[in-house]
Scaffold this motif. Sequence first.
Motif, PDB file in Angstrom:
ATOM      1  N   ILE A 137       0.814  -1.016  -0.057  1.00  0.00           N
ATOM      2  CA  ILE A 137      -0.008   0.120  -0.214  1.00  0.00           C
ATOM      3  C   ILE A 137       0.715   1.299  -0.001  1.00  0.00           C
ATOM      4  O   ILE A 137       0.653   2.214  -0.616  1.00  0.00           O
ATOM      5  CB  ILE A 137      -1.048   0.098   1.211  1.00  0.00           C
ATOM      6  N   GLY A 138       1.799   1.089   0.652  1.00  0.00           N
ATOM      7  CA  GLY A 138       2.906   2.424   0.701  1.00  0.00           C
ATOM      8  C   GLY A 138       3.403   2.615  -0.448  1.00  0.00           C
ATOM      9  O   GLY A 138       3.453   3.852  -1.153  1.00  0.00           O
ATOM     10  N   TYR A 139       3.869   1.505  -1.266  1.00  0.00           N
ATOM     11  CA  TYR A 139       4.322   1.942  -2.561  1.00  0.00           C
ATOM     12  C   TYR A 139       3.477   2.042  -3.510  1.00  0.00           C
ATOM     13  O   TYR A 139       3.775   3.212  -4.403  1.00  0.00           O
ATOM     14  CB  TYR A 139       5.006   0.404  -2.786  1.00  0.00           C
ATOM     15  N   MET A 140       2.092   1.807  -3.504  1.00  0.00           N
ATOM     16  CA  MET A 140       1.136   2.340  -4.401  1.00  0.00           C
ATOM     17  C   MET A 140       0.871   3.665  -4.101  1.00  0.00           C
ATOM     18  O   MET A 140       0.540   4.558  -4.950  1.00  0.00           O
ATOM     19  CB  MET A 140       0.027   1.347  -4.286  1.00  0.00           C
ATOM     20  N   GLY A 141       1.075   4.212  -3.016  1.00  0.00           N
ATOM     21  CA  GLY A 141       0.821   5.399  -2.522  1.00  0.00           C
ATOM     22  C   GLY A 141       1.781   6.356  -2.805  1.00  0.00           C
ATOM     23  O   GLY A 141       1.930   7.543  -2.256  1.00  0.00           O
ATOM     24  N   GLY A 142       3.097   5.864  -3.303  1.00  0.00           N
ATOM     25  CA  GLY A 142       4.259   6.965  -3.720  1.00  0.00           C
ATOM     26  C   GLY A 142       5.323   6.994  -2.886  1.00  0.00           C
ATOM     27  O   GLY A 142       6.283   7.792  -2.999  1.00  0.00           O
ATOM     28  N   LEU A 143       5.305   6.040  -1.580  1.00  0.00           N
ATOM     29  CA  LEU A 143       6.609   6.201  -0.913  1.00  0.00           C
ATOM     30  C   LEU A 143       7.543   4.984  -1.559  1.00  0.00           C
ATOM     31  O   LEU A 143       7.234   4.247  -2.063  1.00  0.00           O
ATOM     32  CB  LEU A 143       5.836   5.599   0.469  1.00  0.00           C
ATOM     33  N   ARG A 144       8.920   5.471  -1.175  1.00  0.00           N
ATOM     34  CA  ARG A 144       9.890   4.914  -1.737  1.00  0.00           C
ATOM     35  C   ARG A 144      11.137   4.797  -0.533  1.00  0.00           C
ATOM     36  O   ARG A 144      11.110   5.700   0.092  1.00  0.00           O
ATOM     37  CB  ARG A 144      10.590   5.467  -3.217  1.00  0.00           C
ATOM     38  N   GLY A 145      11.868   3.783  -0.822  1.00  0.00           N
ATOM     39  CA  GLY A 145      13.001   3.589  -0.133  1.00  0.00           C
ATOM     40  C   GLY A 145      12.852   3.685   1.356  1.00  0.00           C
ATOM     41  O   GLY A 145      12.032   3.181   2.242  1.00  0.00           O
ATOM     42  N   THR A 146      13.812   4.599   2.315  1.00  0.00           N
ATOM     43  CA  THR A 146      13.722   4.910   3.678  1.00  0.00           C
ATOM     44  C   THR A 146      12.400   5.319   4.178  1.00  0.00           C
ATOM     45  O   THR A 146      12.005   4.748   5.109  1.00  0.00           O
ATOM     46  CB  THR A 146      14.954   5.876   3.922  1.00  0.00           C
ATOM     47  N   GLU A 147      11.542   6.072   3.362  1.00  0.00           N
ATOM     48  CA  GLU A 147      10.243   6.589   3.570  1.00  0.00           C
ATOM     49  C   GLU A 147       9.422   5.598   3.685  1.00  0.00           C
ATOM     50  O   GLU A 147       8.669   5.374   4.701  1.00  0.00           O
ATOM     51  CB  GLU A 147       9.961   7.526   2.751  1.00  0.00           C
ATOM     52  N   LEU A 148       9.351   4.686   2.985  1.00  0.00           N
ATOM     53  CA  LEU A 148       8.663   3.466   3.031  1.00  0.00           C
ATOM     54  C   LEU A 148       8.814   2.705   3.706  1.00  0.00           C
ATOM     55  O   LEU A 148       7.893   2.174   4.734  1.00  0.00           O
ATOM     56  CB  LEU A 148       8.834   2.801   1.718  1.00  0.00           C
ATOM     57  N   ILE A 149       9.948   2.320   4.323  1.00  0.00           N
ATOM     58  CA  ILE A 149      10.528   1.454   5.252  1.00  0.00           C
ATOM     59  C   ILE A 149       9.967   1.977   6.620  1.00  0.00           C
ATOM     60  O   ILE A 149       9.537   1.286   7.616  1.00  0.00           O
ATOM     61  CB  ILE A 149      12.007   0.965   5.070  1.00  0.00           C
ATOM     62  N   LEU A 150      10.483   3.234   6.989  1.00  0.00           N
ATOM     63  CA  LEU A 150      10.116   3.848   8.215  1.00  0.00           C
ATOM     64  C   LEU A 150       8.753   3.804   8.361  1.00  0.00           C
ATOM     65  O   LEU A 150       8.533   3.402   9.576  1.00  0.00           O
ATOM     66  CB  LEU A 150      10.942   5.171   8.302  1.00  0.00           C
ATOM     67  N   THR A 151       7.874   4.454   7.727  1.00  0.00           N
ATOM     68  CA  THR A 151       6.305   4.535   7.765  1.00  0.00           C
ATOM     69  C   THR A 151       6.013   3.040   7.916  1.00  0.00           C
ATOM     70  O   THR A 151       5.058   2.835   8.887  1.00  0.00           O
ATOM     71  CB  THR A 151       5.966   5.177   6.597  1.00  0.00           C
ATOM     72  N   GLY A 152       6.193   2.236   7.013  1.00  0.00           N
ATOM     73  CA  GLY A 152       5.694   0.895   7.009  1.00  0.00           C
ATOM     74  C   GLY A 152       6.161   0.191   8.701  1.00  0.00           C
ATOM     75  O   GLY A 152       5.220  -0.455   9.306  1.00  0.00           O
ATOM     76  N   GLY A 153       7.454   0.274   8.805  1.00  0.00           N
ATOM     77  CA  GLY A 153       7.669  -0.265  10.266  1.00  0.00           C
ATOM     78  C   GLY A 153       7.157   0.114  11.460  1.00  0.00           C
ATOM     79  O   GLY A 153       6.861  -0.421  12.217  1.00  0.00           O
ATOM     80  N   ILE A 154       6.782   1.695  11.375  1.00  0.00           N
ATOM     81  CA  ILE A 154       6.355   2.111  12.727  1.00  0.00           C
ATOM     82  C   ILE A 154       4.855   1.731  12.516  1.00  0.00           C
ATOM     83  O   ILE A 154       4.269   1.473  13.669  1.00  0.00           O
ATOM     84  CB  ILE A 154       6.378   3.740  12.462  1.00  0.00           C
ATOM     85  N   ILE A 155       4.056   1.519  11.330  1.00  0.00           N
ATOM     86  CA  ILE A 155       2.668   1.008  11.485  1.00  0.00           C
ATOM     87  C   ILE A 155       2.764  -0.105  12.078  1.00  0.00           C
ATOM     88  O   ILE A 155       1.883  -0.474  13.074  1.00  0.00           O
ATOM     89  CB  ILE A 155       2.328   1.245  10.105  1.00  0.00           C
ATOM     90  N   ALA A 156       3.276  -1.039  11.409  1.00  0.00           N
ATOM     91  CA  ALA A 156       3.341  -2.437  11.849  1.00  0.00           C
ATOM     92  C   ALA A 156       3.876  -2.601  13.166  1.00  0.00           C
ATOM     93  O   ALA A 156       3.050  -3.405  14.076  1.00  0.00           O
ATOM     94  CB  ALA A 156       4.466  -3.333  10.812  1.00  0.00           C
ATOM     95  N   GLY A 157       4.813  -2.075  13.936  1.00  0.00           N
ATOM     96  CA  GLY A 157       5.091  -2.004  15.122  1.00  0.00           C
ATOM     97  C   GLY A 157       3.975  -1.534  16.063  1.00  0.00           C
ATOM     98  O   GLY A 157       3.793  -2.269  17.208  1.00  0.00           O
ATOM     99  N   VAL A 158       3.389  -0.392  15.823  1.00  0.00           N
ATOM    100  CA  VAL A 158       2.340  -0.064  16.632  1.00  0.00           C
ATOM    101  C   VAL A 158       1.134  -1.072  16.702  1.00  0.00           C
ATOM    102  O   VAL A 158       0.383  -1.259  17.560  1.00  0.00           O
ATOM    103  CB  VAL A 158       1.816   1.443  15.977  1.00  0.00           C
ATOM    104  N   MET A 159       1.087  -1.569  15.548  1.00  0.00           N
ATOM    105  CA  MET A 159      -0.112  -2.508  15.313  1.00  0.00           C
ATOM    106  C   MET A 159       0.060  -4.041  16.410  1.00  0.00           C
ATOM    107  O   MET A 159      -0.695  -4.472  16.997  1.00  0.00           O
ATOM    108  CB  MET A 159      -0.619  -3.030  13.999  1.00  0.00           C
ATOM    109  N   ALA A 160       1.530  -3.973  16.259  1.00  0.00           N
ATOM    110  CA  ALA A 160       1.872  -5.400  17.035  1.00  0.00           C
ATOM    111  C   ALA A 160       1.638  -5.247  18.538  1.00  0.00           C
ATOM    112  O   ALA A 160       1.542  -6.204  19.137  1.00  0.00           O
ATOM    113  CB  ALA A 160       3.439  -5.511  16.836  1.00  0.00           C
ATOM    114  N   VAL A 161       1.603  -4.028  18.937  1.00  0.00           N
ATOM    115  CA  VAL A 161       1.167  -3.757  20.155  1.00  0.00           C
ATOM    116  C   VAL A 161      -0.321  -3.427  20.492  1.00  0.00           C
ATOM    117  O   VAL A 161      -0.972  -3.757  21.315  1.00  0.00           O
ATOM    118  CB  VAL A 161       2.120  -2.545  20.853  1.00  0.00           C
ATOM    119  N   GLY A 162      -0.560  -2.647  19.459  1.00  0.00           N
ATOM    120  CA  GLY A 162      -2.139  -2.210  19.800  1.00  0.00           C
ATOM    121  C   GLY A 162      -3.154  -3.073  19.631  1.00  0.00           C
ATOM    122  O   GLY A 162      -3.965  -3.334  20.523  1.00  0.00           O
TER     123      GLY A 162
END
Length: 421
Positions: A137-162
């Motif tokens: 979804i991030g790639y489809m939305g225009g995110l690339r490289g570090t921006e994609l990894i950081l955004t995705g990692g934070i979202i997935a990490g928050v969901m892992a606790v939430g």
Amino acid sequence: MSFLHFIVNDVLGQASILISLIAMIGLIALKKSTGQVITGTLKTLLGFLVLLSGASIIVNTLTFLGEIFQKGFHMRGIVTDVGSIAGIAQQTLGRETALIMVLAFIVNILIARMTRFKYIFLTGQASLWMATVCSVIGYMGGLRGTELILTGGIIAGVMAVGMPVLAQPIVRKITGSDDIALGHFCTIGYIVQAGVAKLTGDVSKSTEDFELPQSFSFLQDTYLSMMVVMIPIYLIPAIAAGPEVIAPYANSVNYLVYSFLQSIQFVVGVYVLLSGVRLLLAEIVPAFRGIALRIVPNAIPALDCPVLFPYAPNAVIIGFISTTIGSVIGMFLFPSLGLAMILPGMLTNFFAGGTAGIFGNAVGGRRGAIIGGIFHGLFITLLPALLLPLLGKFGFSNVTFSDSDVISVGLVFGHILNFFH
């Protein structure tokens, strides 16, 4: 990246190895002897692999059931298969998905260390699915490289606790303690079922308290009652499909006999799975106390949904059946509203539906498990249909995600990115 791929995919990507390593760390932190560390680590590995063996048996029998169900009743539509999506995504976004998964685990540890939410998400394949939807979804939305990894990692990490935080009040009610939490990204669906069950059910009449006449007392045995329920569930689609459809599976065995044996094989799978769960919990919970003492004080392991099955096995089967009924209703209902036809996924219906049934029973008894299960089936059929237009832009025209939390992240994340791009 080859070493990172080895660590993430070949080592940490194997849930059995990951959980065994965590158990070993916990036992070392408790200053156990070398023999006790080896014993606890290997028993954790054994328990998890027994659990996976049971799950594999169930997956094989349910795959057969899904095939004859679709062909027997001539159903055509979109399948929910997160594995297929992950496989396709790995070809383009394998590096990003792996790094998102690693970052998500780090974020999970940091949140558990720094806040009162002490849940450590340990379901490896669920973590991969969440990382996959974030990367796609991030790639489809225009995110690339570090921006994609950081955004995705934070979202997935928050969901892992939430998600464990969201489920824990009911998990605590089910298990009677805070020793374990639920690490399964279908939690929003479970909460939907629990909400409906609380409104419509009667918690005083549990699925586990059936009173039967003496002549039917054998049904008090969980596995025998499961067999009685599953035999017609397999035989009816088999009769509708006919011998020609089943012949490739049956290898010259009569098609009805083969289908009958598959229904029993399903129960065998449940028996093996629950044996693995009991062995796993006997080792992982004490080991986690060691981690709690040294790394994350009061850490709680968030484990895959089968860890809850022994607490209400009747509710698992009721949840499976009622969720399947709801998904069949949704399959016909939602296309009339202009959405895609989503075919019932028997694997999701069993594992997610069964867990949802336990949630429904915990707050609404047997009536809550049944009525809530039907609504749960409708809900998990609606979500994939809503996500499909977003996935179509990435080439997934005939397949969609299945887990409600993963889909919810995809919908919210995708629409936010579309709004800003």
